[in-house]
Motif scaffolding. Structure first.
Motif, mmCIF file in Angstrom:
data_model
loop_
_atom_site.group_PDB
_atom_site.id
_atom_site.type_symbol
_atom_site.label_atom_id
_atom_site.label_comp_id
_atom_site.label_asym_id
_atom_site.label_seq_id
_atom_site.Cartn_x
_atom_site.Cartn_y
_atom_site.Cartn_z
ATOM 1 N N ALA A 16 -3.681 6.845 -6.726
ATOM 2 C CA ALA A 16 -3.636 5.769 -7.733
ATOM 3 C C ALA A 16 -4.025 6.358 -9.081
ATOM 4 N N PHE A 17 -3.113 6.281 -10.049
ATOM 5 C CA PHE A 17 -3.336 6.915 -11.349
ATOM 6 C C PHE A 17 -2.992 5.938 -12.474
ATOM 7 N N SER A 18 -3.914 5.848 -13.429
ATOM 8 C CA SER A 18 -3.688 5.006 -14.616
ATOM 9 C C SER A 18 -3.311 5.899 -15.786
ATOM 10 N N SER A 19 -2.047 5.807 -16.228
ATOM 11 C CA SER A 19 -1.539 6.672 -17.290
ATOM 12 C C SER A 19 -1.710 6.002 -18.647
ATOM 13 N N ARG A 20 -2.162 6.768 -19.634
ATOM 14 C CA ARG A 20 -2.374 6.222 -20.980
ATOM 15 C C ARG A 20 -1.092 6.164 -21.805
ATOM 16 N N LYS A 21 -0.068 6.911 -21.318
ATOM 17 C CA LYS A 21 1.173 6.930 -22.092
ATOM 18 C C LYS A 21 2.308 7.378 -21.179
ATOM 19 N N LEU A 46 1.266 7.183 -6.858
ATOM 20 C CA LEU A 46 2.060 8.404 -6.675
ATOM 21 C C LEU A 46 1.967 8.836 -5.216
ATOM 22 N N LEU A 47 3.107 9.024 -4.568
ATOM 23 C CA LEU A 47 3.162 9.317 -3.134
ATOM 24 C C LEU A 47 3.645 10.747 -2.903
ATOM 25 N N VAL A 48 2.834 11.533 -2.183
ATOM 26 C CA VAL A 48 3.173 12.917 -1.843
ATOM 27 C C VAL A 48 3.344 13.002 -0.328
ATOM 28 N N ASP A 49 4.568 13.281 0.129
ATOM 29 C CA ASP A 49 4.838 13.401 1.564
ATOM 30 C C ASP A 49 4.263 14.706 2.102
ATOM 31 N N VAL A 50 3.657 14.631 3.295
ATOM 32 C CA VAL A 50 3.225 15.838 4.017
ATOM 33 C C VAL A 50 3.823 15.768 5.416
ATOM 34 N N ASP A 51 4.395 16.880 5.864
ATOM 35 C CA ASP A 51 5.150 16.886 7.119
ATOM 36 C C ASP A 51 4.383 17.621 8.205
ATOM 37 N N ARG A 66 -0.514 21.747 -2.216
ATOM 38 C CA ARG A 66 0.825 21.381 -2.681
ATOM 39 C C ARG A 66 0.807 21.119 -4.181
ATOM 40 N N GLU A 67 1.961 21.348 -4.817
ATOM 41 C CA GLU A 67 2.117 21.032 -6.237
ATOM 42 C C GLU A 67 3.444 20.313 -6.458
ATOM 43 N N GLY A 68 3.439 19.369 -7.395
ATOM 44 C CA GLY A 68 4.658 18.643 -7.752
ATOM 45 C C GLY A 68 4.528 18.067 -9.144
ATOM 46 N N THR A 69 5.653 17.721 -9.750
ATOM 47 C CA THR A 69 5.655 17.106 -11.074
ATOM 48 C C THR A 69 6.539 15.855 -11.059
ATOM 49 N N THR A 70 6.212 14.911 -11.936
ATOM 50 C CA THR A 70 7.013 13.693 -12.064
ATOM 51 C C THR A 70 6.793 13.086 -13.439
ATOM 52 N N LYS A 71 7.736 12.259 -13.863
ATOM 53 C CA LYS A 71 7.613 11.542 -15.136
ATOM 54 C C LYS A 71 7.189 10.110 -14.852
ATOM 55 N N ILE A 72 6.225 9.607 -15.616
ATOM 56 C CA ILE A 72 5.727 8.251 -15.419
ATOM 57 C C ILE A 72 5.560 7.568 -16.775
ATOM 58 N N ALA A 112 0.823 -1.210 0.000
ATOM 59 C CA ALA A 112 0.000 0.000 0.000
ATOM 60 C C ALA A 112 0.849 1.248 0.000
ATOM 61 N N ILE A 113 2.051 1.169 0.601
ATOM 62 C CA ILE A 113 2.882 2.356 0.652
ATOM 63 C C ILE A 113 3.998 2.307 -0.383
ATOM 64 N N ALA A 114 4.100 1.210 -1.130
ATOM 65 C CA ALA A 114 5.106 1.161 -2.187
ATOM 66 C C ALA A 114 4.608 1.983 -3.354
ATOM 67 N N GLY A 115 5.431 2.826 -3.907
ATOM 68 C CA GLY A 115 5.010 3.655 -5.020
ATOM 69 C C GLY A 115 6.121 4.595 -5.420
ATOM 70 N N GLU A 116 5.741 5.609 -6.179
ATOM 71 C CA GLU A 116 6.715 6.553 -6.704
ATOM 72 C C GLU A 116 6.580 7.874 -5.938
ATOM 73 N N ASN A 117 7.647 8.286 -5.249
ATOM 74 C CA ASN A 117 7.634 9.527 -4.490
ATOM 75 C C ASN A 117 7.635 10.721 -5.437
ATOM 76 N N VAL A 118 6.761 11.669 -5.133
ATOM 77 C CA VAL A 118 6.640 12.892 -5.929
ATOM 78 C C VAL A 118 7.112 14.053 -5.062
ATOM 79 N N SER A 119 8.149 14.729 -5.463
ATOM 80 C CA SER A 119 8.632 15.904 -4.740
ATOM 81 C C SER A 119 7.646 17.052 -4.950
ATOM 82 N N SER A 120 7.204 17.669 -3.844
ATOM 83 C CA SER A 120 6.193 18.724 -3.949
ATOM 84 C C SER A 120 6.545 19.868 -3.017
ATOM 85 N N THR A 121 5.969 21.030 -3.283
ATOM 86 C CA THR A 121 6.130 22.208 -2.428
ATOM 87 C C THR A 121 4.761 22.834 -2.198
#
Length: 545
Positions: free
Chosen positions: A210-215, A56-61, A43-49, A19-28
């Motif tokens: 959870a995001f399903s990317s078409r490309k 997609l995992l967005v950390d909040v502190d 918060r906003e962040g960008t990543t390539k997939i 459940a916590i395995a995924g791709e970390n997204v750096s955000s501000t």
């Protein structure tokens, strides 16, 4: 059976780790909307997939957040399958403010230790010099005989000791001051650390999308959530020039947040909306009338009846004004209104640290046409106050108001919520050139009639209020005083004579509160006379007289 239990445990562990395995997204943090209780952080962040499903995992502190408030948007080709909050247990997760304060505290304590060591060295030198001064006059021995020092040797020793002790004292005094200042600073940092550690998290919070990317693509992600440890309240500055031509009103927002995250260079909006937390619409009950019936009192042995305390209204105090020369203007916020609230969006980016301190930002400024007069309640206070009465062209929320007169801070007050067009008063301070005094002329008891005791007591009372203008210009003064009001037919207030007649006899809807608005020429006096009698039963204790 044991194998089944072990297999189930392994499945739970695997599923939680998946459940916590995924791709970390750096955000501000880009945008914050702060309410009177709580704030929405965006918060906003960008990543390539690549193509396919991604977690997609967005950390909040933050220390805490409302999980039901979480929203997420993904800007890219595909579908959002779900959004959830996960919390990962960690052995230690110091937030940046905590780490910064811990580092600062360590440096402060090290500085204090160095100063204390230096002070200890001086104390040892002082003890050594004291031991020299305490030596017997003859300490050198030769063939069993004491050799006395010569006069010039004693003078040299005395000079040496004097200079040495002075040098030590000159070094000790600034050390004591520095150590005292460090103790204060250490105490302040320790208190702030304690407040942050009180709500310190032991889990790492992650927003999982959870995001399903078409490309294969670069996507932009926006997340938003409500944090509880943030608030704002209005603070007003009202400034009146010495010529009494107008009043300048500035509304500030006093912001405080201890969410665990610093808001660095964010777009900030101030809102008066009240976030609903499980609130339901009010439901009226029935209105019953009945006769009061005594109820049997059940009291435990040794118990005492409860008493209700009444707290007095609290007044307050505040801050700053305009300079006379070319002064930099404040950057005010842009106001937008919705059916439920208003919002002020600041024109510049703002940084609000997560710590126990306030950040002040200006919201709006208005020039008001104030009516200036004097105000006195001589029964309660011997001073006469200059007041400005004004009305705002927009709604004012309740808050502290700081008053400035001729560029000087004169005090603070509290303003209740005002609708557009509703009057409010600002106290600009006491003026000793406008005097109002209240004097008792008569207070007599009549307990007999024709030589016999009466069943009732008649108390004959008279007062005089004198207003004097020592200024070289006319003044308008409002004088307020009270006439006793009976709450029972067993006490009667009779033979009331008031001269001149009051302009109001129930000030702000309060019975017996009289108001006189007087115009007084320079050097002139005016007088108010009040007479009445109070009749009450001889054997009754009257409250209020």
């Amino acid at each position: 059976m044991m194998k089944n239990i072990l297999l189930a445990a392994i499945i739970v562990i695997l599923s939680s780790s998946l459940a916590i395995a995924g791709e970390n997204v750096s955000s501000t943090i880009k945008e914050v909307t702060i309410y009177s209780s709580g704030a929405v952080v965006k918060r906003e962040g960008t990543t390539k997939i690549g193509q396919g499903r991604h977690d997609l995992l967005v950390d909040v502190d933050v220390f805490a957040l409302d999980k039901d408030s979480i929203t997420a948007k993904v800007f890219g080709e595909g579908e959002v399958l779900g959004v959830q909050l996960n919390e990962i247990n960690v052995p230690e997760l110091p937030q940046e403010p905590v780490k910064a304060l811990e580092s600062k505290l360590k440096k402060l304590k090290e500085s204090k230790r160095l100063l204390t060591d230096e002070k200890d060295v001086l104390a040892k030198k002082e003890a050594f010099l004291t031991s020299i001064g305490r030596c017997p006059q003859g300490q050198a021995w030769s063939d069993g005989k004491t050799i006395l020092p010569k006069v010039h040797e004693l003078e040299q020793l005395l000079t040496f000791l004097t200079v040495s002790f002075k040098g030590i004292n000159d070094r000790k005094q600034p050390l004591d001051v520095k150590i005292e200042d460090l103790d204060k600073e250490i105490g302040a940092v320790e208190r702030e650390l304690a407040s942050l550690r009180g709500s310190r998290q032991k889990t790492k919070k992650v927003i999982e999308i959870a995001f399903s990317s078409r490309k294969e693509q670069a996507v932009r992600i926006e997340t938003a959530y409500l944090v509880p440890h943030a608030s704002w309240h209005p603070v007003y500055n009202v400034s009146v020039p010495s010529d009494l031509k107008q009043a300048d009103l500035v509304m500030f927002s006093s912001i405080k947040q201890k969410s665990g995250e610093d808001w660095k260079n964010v777009s900030l909006s101030i809102s008066n909306v009240v976030p609903l937390k499980g609130a339901s619409l009010p439901d009226p009950g029935s209105w019953f009338l009945d006769i009061s019936r005594p109820r049997p009192m059940m009291r435990k042995a040794g118990s005492m009846p409860a008493t209700a305390g009444v707290s007095a209204p609290i007044t307050a105090e505040a801050r700053q004004d305009l300079a006379r020369e070319r002064e930099a203007e404040l950057a005010f916020a842009e106001k937008t209104e919705t059916p439920l609230s208003f919002e002020y969006r600041l024109p510049m980016q703002v940084t609000v640290e997560s710590r126990d301190k306030e950040t002040m930002v200006p919201l709006f400024s208005r020039k008001l046409d104030g009516q200036f007069s004097y105000y006195a309640v001589p029964k309660a206070n011997p001073l006469t106050f200059l007041v400005c009465r004004a009305s705002a062209d927009k709604e004012l929320l309740s808050g502290f108001m700081n008053a400035y007169f001729a560029g000087r801070f004169v005090g603070k007050t509290f303003i209740a919520e005002k609708k557009a067009g509703e009057d409010f008063q600002v106290n600009l301070g006491a003026d000793r050139e406008v005097k109002v005094a209240r004097e008792t002329l008569r207070d007599k008891l009549k307990e007999t009639s024709w030589g016999f005791e009466r069943n009732t007591v008649v108390r004959d009372m008279a007062y005089k209020i004198t207003a004097e203008n020592l200024k070289d210009r006319p003044v308008t003064i409002r004088i307020i005083d009270t006439i006793p009001v009976s709450k029972t037919d067993r006490i009667e207030v009779k033979d009331l004579k008031v001269t001149p007649e009051a302009s109001e006899k129930a000030y702000q809807g309060r019975q017996g509160v009289y108001v006189w608005d007087l115009e007084i020429e320079p050097g002139a006096r005016k007088q108010i006379n009040i007479e009445f009698t109070v009749t009450y039963p001889r054997d009754e204790l009257v409250i209020g007289l």
